[in-house]
Design a protein around this motif. Structure first.
Motif, PDB file in Angstrom:
ATOM      1  N   TYR A 243       0.074 -10.117  10.492  1.00 28.93           N
ATOM      2  CA  TYR A 243      -1.381 -10.247  10.504  1.00 28.93           C
ATOM      3  C   TYR A 243      -1.988  -9.703   9.209  1.00 28.93           C
ATOM      4  CZ  TYR A 243      -6.251  -9.716  11.880  1.00 28.93           C
ATOM      5  OH  TYR A 243      -7.623  -9.793  11.930  1.00 28.93           O
ATOM      6  N   ASN A 244      -2.851 -10.505   8.592  1.00 29.03           N
ATOM      7  CA  ASN A 244      -3.594 -10.159   7.374  1.00 29.03           C
ATOM      8  C   ASN A 244      -2.762 -10.268   6.099  1.00 29.03           C
ATOM      9  OD1 ASN A 244      -6.153  -9.302   6.229  1.00 29.03           O
ATOM     10  ND2 ASN A 244      -5.150  -7.382   5.700  1.00 29.03           N
ATOM     11  N   PHE A 245      -1.566 -10.838   6.174  1.00 28.30           N
ATOM     12  CA  PHE A 245      -0.716 -10.913   4.981  1.00 28.30           C
ATOM     13  C   PHE A 245      -1.391 -11.700   3.863  1.00 28.30           C
ATOM     14  CE2 PHE A 245       2.677 -12.587   2.288  1.00 28.30           C
ATOM     15  CZ  PHE A 245       3.427 -11.440   2.054  1.00 28.30           C
ATOM     16  N   ALA A 246      -2.049 -12.798   4.206  1.00 30.31           N
ATOM     17  CA  ALA A 246      -2.690 -13.628   3.180  1.00 30.31           C
ATOM     18  C   ALA A 246      -3.732 -12.836   2.399  1.00 30.31           C
ATOM     19  CB  ALA A 246      -3.338 -14.857   3.825  1.00 30.31           C
ATOM     20  N   ASN A 247      -4.467 -11.942   3.086  1.00 29.52           N
ATOM     21  CA  ASN A 247      -5.461 -11.110   2.402  1.00 29.52           C
ATOM     22  C   ASN A 247      -4.813  -9.950   1.657  1.00 29.52           C
ATOM     23  OD1 ASN A 247      -7.723 -12.555   3.346  1.00 29.52           O
ATOM     24  ND2 ASN A 247      -7.750 -11.407   5.262  1.00 29.52           N
ATOM     25  N   ALA A 248      -3.768  -9.384   2.245  1.00 34.82           N
ATOM     26  CA  ALA A 248      -3.203  -8.122   1.729  1.00 34.82           C
ATOM     27  C   ALA A 248      -2.257  -8.300   0.548  1.00 34.82           C
ATOM     28  CB  ALA A 248      -2.468  -7.394   2.855  1.00 34.82           C
ATOM     29  N   LYS A 249      -1.663  -9.477   0.387  1.00 31.14           N
ATOM     30  CA  LYS A 249      -0.573  -9.615  -0.589  1.00 31.14           C
ATOM     31  C   LYS A 249      -1.027  -9.348  -2.026  1.00 31.14           C
ATOM     32  CE  LYS A 249      -0.974 -14.689  -0.596  1.00 31.14           C
ATOM     33  NZ  LYS A 249      -0.267 -15.949  -0.269  1.00 31.14           N
ATOM     34  N   SER A 255      -2.194  -2.135  -5.695  1.00 27.07           N
ATOM     35  CA  SER A 255      -2.054  -0.761  -5.206  1.00 27.07           C
ATOM     36  C   SER A 255      -0.608  -0.276  -5.212  1.00 27.07           C
ATOM     37  CB  SER A 255      -2.605  -0.647  -3.783  1.00 27.07           C
ATOM     38  OG  SER A 255      -1.828  -1.425  -2.875  1.00 27.07           O
ATOM     39  N   GLN A 256       0.337  -1.237  -5.217  1.00 24.18           N
ATOM     40  CA  GLN A 256       1.775  -0.943  -5.220  1.00 24.18           C
ATOM     41  C   GLN A 256       2.277  -0.370  -3.894  1.00 24.18           C
ATOM     42  OE1 GLN A 256       4.417  -1.538  -7.866  1.00 24.18           O
ATOM     43  NE2 GLN A 256       2.804  -3.068  -7.745  1.00 24.18           N
ATOM     44  N   TYR A 257       1.547  -0.601  -2.806  1.00 25.70           N
ATOM     45  CA  TYR A 257       2.027  -0.224  -1.478  1.00 25.70           C
ATOM     46  C   TYR A 257       1.411  -1.156  -0.451  1.00 25.70           C
ATOM     47  CZ  TYR A 257      -2.558   2.008  -0.938  1.00 25.70           C
ATOM     48  OH  TYR A 257      -3.910   2.236  -0.873  1.00 25.70           O
ATOM     49  N   ILE A 258       2.016  -1.185   0.732  1.00 25.74           N
ATOM     50  CA  ILE A 258       1.434  -1.926   1.843  1.00 25.74           C
ATOM     51  C   ILE A 258       1.738  -1.176   3.139  1.00 25.74           C
ATOM     52  CG2 ILE A 258       3.461  -3.436   2.210  1.00 25.74           C
ATOM     53  CD1 ILE A 258       1.296  -5.671   2.771  1.00 25.74           C
ATOM     54  N   TYR A 259       0.733  -0.973   3.964  1.00 18.86           N
ATOM     55  CA  TYR A 259       0.918  -0.332   5.259  1.00 18.86           C
ATOM     56  C   TYR A 259       1.322  -1.392   6.279  1.00 18.86           C
ATOM     57  CZ  TYR A 259      -1.150   4.115   3.824  1.00 18.86           C
ATOM     58  OH  TYR A 259      -1.390   5.327   3.213  1.00 18.86           O
ATOM     59  N   VAL A 260       2.322  -1.066   7.101  1.00 21.08           N
ATOM     60  CA  VAL A 260       2.734  -1.936   8.207  1.00 21.08           C
ATOM     61  C   VAL A 260       2.352  -1.233   9.502  1.00 21.08           C
ATOM     62  CG1 VAL A 260       4.644  -3.083   9.377  1.00 21.08           C
ATOM     63  CG2 VAL A 260       4.624  -2.948   6.881  1.00 21.08           C
ATOM     64  N   ILE A 275      -8.901   0.525   2.294  1.00 22.87           N
ATOM     65  CA  ILE A 275      -7.461   0.258   2.142  1.00 22.87           C
ATOM     66  C   ILE A 275      -7.201  -1.171   2.609  1.00 22.87           C
ATOM     67  CG2 ILE A 275      -5.120   0.925   2.809  1.00 22.87           C
ATOM     68  CD1 ILE A 275      -6.144   3.765   3.212  1.00 22.87           C
ATOM     69  N   THR A 276      -7.110  -2.086   1.655  1.00 24.28           N
ATOM     70  CA  THR A 276      -6.984  -3.517   1.981  1.00 24.28           C
ATOM     71  C   THR A 276      -5.540  -3.998   1.971  1.00 24.28           C
ATOM     72  OG1 THR A 276      -7.399  -4.049  -0.350  1.00 24.28           O
ATOM     73  CG2 THR A 276      -9.296  -4.052   1.145  1.00 24.28           C
ATOM     74  N   SER A 277      -4.613  -3.085   1.623  1.00 24.39           N
ATOM     75  CA  SER A 277      -3.187  -3.446   1.579  1.00 24.39           C
ATOM     76  C   SER A 277      -2.538  -3.063   2.902  1.00 24.39           C
ATOM     77  CB  SER A 277      -2.490  -2.731   0.424  1.00 24.39           C
ATOM     78  OG  SER A 277      -3.185  -2.926  -0.775  1.00 24.39           O
ATOM     79  N   VAL A 299       6.746  -3.868  -3.402  1.00 20.67           N
ATOM     80  CA  VAL A 299       5.921  -2.660  -3.371  1.00 20.67           C
ATOM     81  C   VAL A 299       6.476  -1.696  -2.327  1.00 20.67           C
ATOM     82  CG1 VAL A 299       3.858  -3.934  -4.074  1.00 20.67           C
ATOM     83  CG2 VAL A 299       4.307  -3.579  -1.634  1.00 20.67           C
ATOM     84  N   GLU A 300       5.929  -0.476  -2.301  1.00 18.38           N
ATOM     85  CA  GLU A 300       6.350   0.508  -1.307  1.00 18.38           C
ATOM     86  C   GLU A 300       5.827   0.112   0.074  1.00 18.38           C
ATOM     87  OE1 GLU A 300       6.284   5.094  -1.693  1.00 18.38           O
ATOM     88  OE2 GLU A 300       4.423   4.585  -0.633  1.00 18.38           O
ATOM     89  N   VAL A 301       6.700   0.127   1.073  1.00 18.14           N
ATOM     90  CA  VAL A 301       6.307  -0.162   2.444  1.00 18.14           C
ATOM     91  C   VAL A 301       6.019   1.157   3.148  1.00 18.14           C
ATOM     92  CG1 VAL A 301       7.030  -1.107   4.663  1.00 18.14           C
ATOM     93  CG2 VAL A 301       7.650  -2.286   2.547  1.00 18.14           C
TER      94      VAL A 301
END
Length: 598
Positions: A243-249, A255-260, A275-277, A299-301
């Motif tokens: 969910y939201n991958f299209a916006n977050a990528k 930002s070099q990170y993504i929250y799951v 925090i949009t990632s 990026v960092e997960v």
């Protein structure tokens, strides 16, 4: 994808020194340039830029390629994005650069479903601003979800009269079969009506931003489940959706990170505080597709599932999988936390949520904490397994302070003394060194050594060496290309075979081999191992240890290839023929095979 002639033109025009020099401080050293490598913790310049070949190569971490490859890796861009960026750096302008659009290829049989679900999404968004939708809109406003966020996340409302949804879609020309196939209005025998009726509706989109399903949330205190989700359909598979991958990528690359996270309300909570990632699993297990999507971002997960036992156990399952796939992972320290991000924001505010999200643990500390506070180890065998699990990390740790920290934390959890754990590391290191002694040294001709434990390695090494010799000369001699195509035909080594195919294809289109151009062709391809192909090709082109080209050299290499492939084939036949046989029968099979071959 851009026109191939455009890629070729940009590749030829893109001076590697100009492109890399726009990012890094280059120092001239003879015929090449060197720089501090941005792809690893580099203190001595290990990145080399070769203007003659128009390529770059780091001799420490293996990053390599041409100007486009460098921009892709440095800025974490897709190939088309990097092409446009390189054109911008070198001042190259062409109308074709602006004609490129990212268009998802859609099968003819799925097109009616996408058209129908797009019309439905528009209907839901409209219903939110009707008189009936006012209560739903007020609920969103109370949750501090403003108009911009409603638009960004495609939030709508499903009218209480579910029959109206079906009639609207029919009025747009969609058949009942299509309406049923998108999963929102199943046929109940005597009627077909909207499952989401009377609920807030959150659109679920795929990687490209195309709506593929919905999650409908109740917002009044009434009976019924909190959420009603679209079932899997021909266009919606949970294992393919974050969910939201299209916006977050894109923001993740910056930002070099993504929250799951767990659910879409948590994603929206993070968006509220800037925090949009962030993406969400939405109640499904981590799939291979999810891993591929995350890996592509480079990026960092930052993993943040629920703080209860099921959530912690889920993270324990996910972390090793992410690490095994080469992802950089940290975990939000939320053990025993009863609130999810959305609840923290509602009850404690923005600063509390930011503090919560930035309290990050390494995979090691998270795992240690899990066993220490959640699932204490009791059996000695389980404690030993935990030591074995962390042995690769202990062996790889260079810092003595970090090593001691790991050892004492393991000691605390397992009850084994720090001395006993250190002794286990010493034994493991000695075993590893003994095993490495069985591998050939690069300074020695590989074909002259047979490993005690791997007698087949001699044939493979000798075979690979002969194939690599031919492949090297295929980079600069048309006759070598023709020799491979007509005489060798196919390499035994998969990687060499793939590179040879790229060389033949490129030569057929350009009548000459340009390593820089071949690298671009690899980048444009759909190959899953394009990074490895690119690195291997660049390494091959830079090697200085090959023999002088001659027709005799090619024939000698072909003779070695034939000999070694015959040996490999014989061993395989013997292995197949001796399965389940006694020792006496095996000896007879081997003797008969050797007699036939000789």
């Amino acid at each position: 994808m851009y026109d191939k002639s455009l890629i070729d033109e940009i590749t030829k025009r893109a001076d590697i020194v100009t492109v890399v020099g726009s990012y890094l401080n280059l120092i001239k050293k003879g015929k090449i340039y060197v720089a501090i490598c941005p792809f690893h913790d580099d203190s001595n310049p290990s990145l080399q830029v070769n203007p003659e070949r128009n390529t770059f190569h780091c001799w420490v971490d293996g990053h390599a390629g041409n100007a486009i490859s460098f921009v892709m890796q440095y800025e974490h861009l897709s190939f088309p994005e990097a092409v446009k960026k390189v054109a911008e750096i070198i001042g190259f302008d062409d109308p074709r650069l602006y004609q490129h659009e990212y268009k998802k290829k859609i099968a003819d049989n799925l097109m009616p479903l996408y058209t129908c679900i797009n019309d439905l999404n528009a209907y839901y968004e409209y219903a939110l601003i009707t008189d009936e939708g006012e209560a739903a809109l007020n609920y969103l406003n109370k949750r501090h979800i403003d108009e911009a966020m409603i638009k960004k996340f495609h939030i709508g409302y499903a009218l209480m009269d579910g029959d109206k949804t079906v009639k609207f879609l029919q009025s747009k020309g969609h058949s009942l079969k299509t309406i049923e196939d998108i999963g929102v209005a199943p046929n109940r025998g005597d009627s077909t009506h909207d499952n989401n009726q009377g609920r807030l509706v959150f659109a679920i989109t795929d990687q490209s931003g195309q709506v593929v399903g919905f999650s409908a949330r109740k917002f009044k205190e009434e009976d019924g489940p909190k959420y009603v989700n679209t079932p899997e359909t021909p266009i919606f598979t949970k294992g393919n959706i974050l969910y939201n991958f299209a916006n977050a990528k894109e923001s993740a690359r910056v930002s070099q990170y993504i929250y799951v996270l767990e659910g879409f309300m948590d994603v929206i909570a993070l968006d509220k505080i800037g925090i949009t990632s962030a993406v969400a699993l939405m109640g499904t297990a981590l799939s291979k597709t999810h891993i591929a999507m995350l890996k592509k971002l480079n990026v960092e997960v930052r993993l943040c599932l629920d703080g209860d036992l099921p959530g912690q156990e889920a993270m324990m399952r996910i972390v090793p999988v992410l690490l095994a796939n080469g992802l950089n992972v940290r975990i939000v320290n939320n053990l025993n936390s009863p609130k999810d991000p959305d609840e923290i924001l509602q009850t404690s505010g923005e600063e509390a949520l930011k503090k919560y999200l930035n309290n990050l643990l390494s995979p090691f500390d998270f795992t240690i904490g899990f066993y220490k506070n959640t699932k204490a180890l009791e059996a000695t065998n389980d404690k030993k397994k935990l030591i074995v699990r962390f042995m690769p990390l202990l062996l790889a740790t260079k810092s003595q302070l970090e090593f001691d920290d790991y050892v004492y934390k393991l000691s605390d959890v397992t009850g084994f003394s720090a001395g006993a754990i250190k002794q286990a590391v010493v034994s493991a290191r000695r075993k590893k060194l003994n095993e490495e002694e069985n591998y050939t040294d690069d300074a020695v001709d590989p074909s002259s050594i047979i490993s005690t434990f791997h007698p087949e390695r001699k044939e493979l090494r000798r075979l690979e060496k002969a194939e690599r010799e031919i492949l090297y000369h295929m980079l600069s001699h048309d006759d070598a290309l023709k020799f491979y195509e007509t005489t060798v035909e196919v390499f035994y080594t998969n990687l060499y075979r793939e590179i040879a195919n790229y060389l033949l294809d490129y030569h057929a289109q350009h009548q000459a081999i340009d390593v820089n151009g071949v690298i671009s062709a690899i980048e444009m391809s759909e190959a899953v191992n394009k990074e490895r192909l690119r690195k291997e090709l660049d390494l091959l082109a830079s090697e200085k240890t090959h023999l002088k080209y001659s027709e005799k050299l090619l024939n000698d290499c072909k003779s070695i290839i034939d000999q070694e492939r015959k040996i490999i084939d014989r061993k395989q036949r013997i292995r197949n023929a001796t399965i389940g046989k006694t020792e006496e029968e095996k000896a007879r099979v081997i003797a008969d095979t050797l007699k036939v071959d000789n």
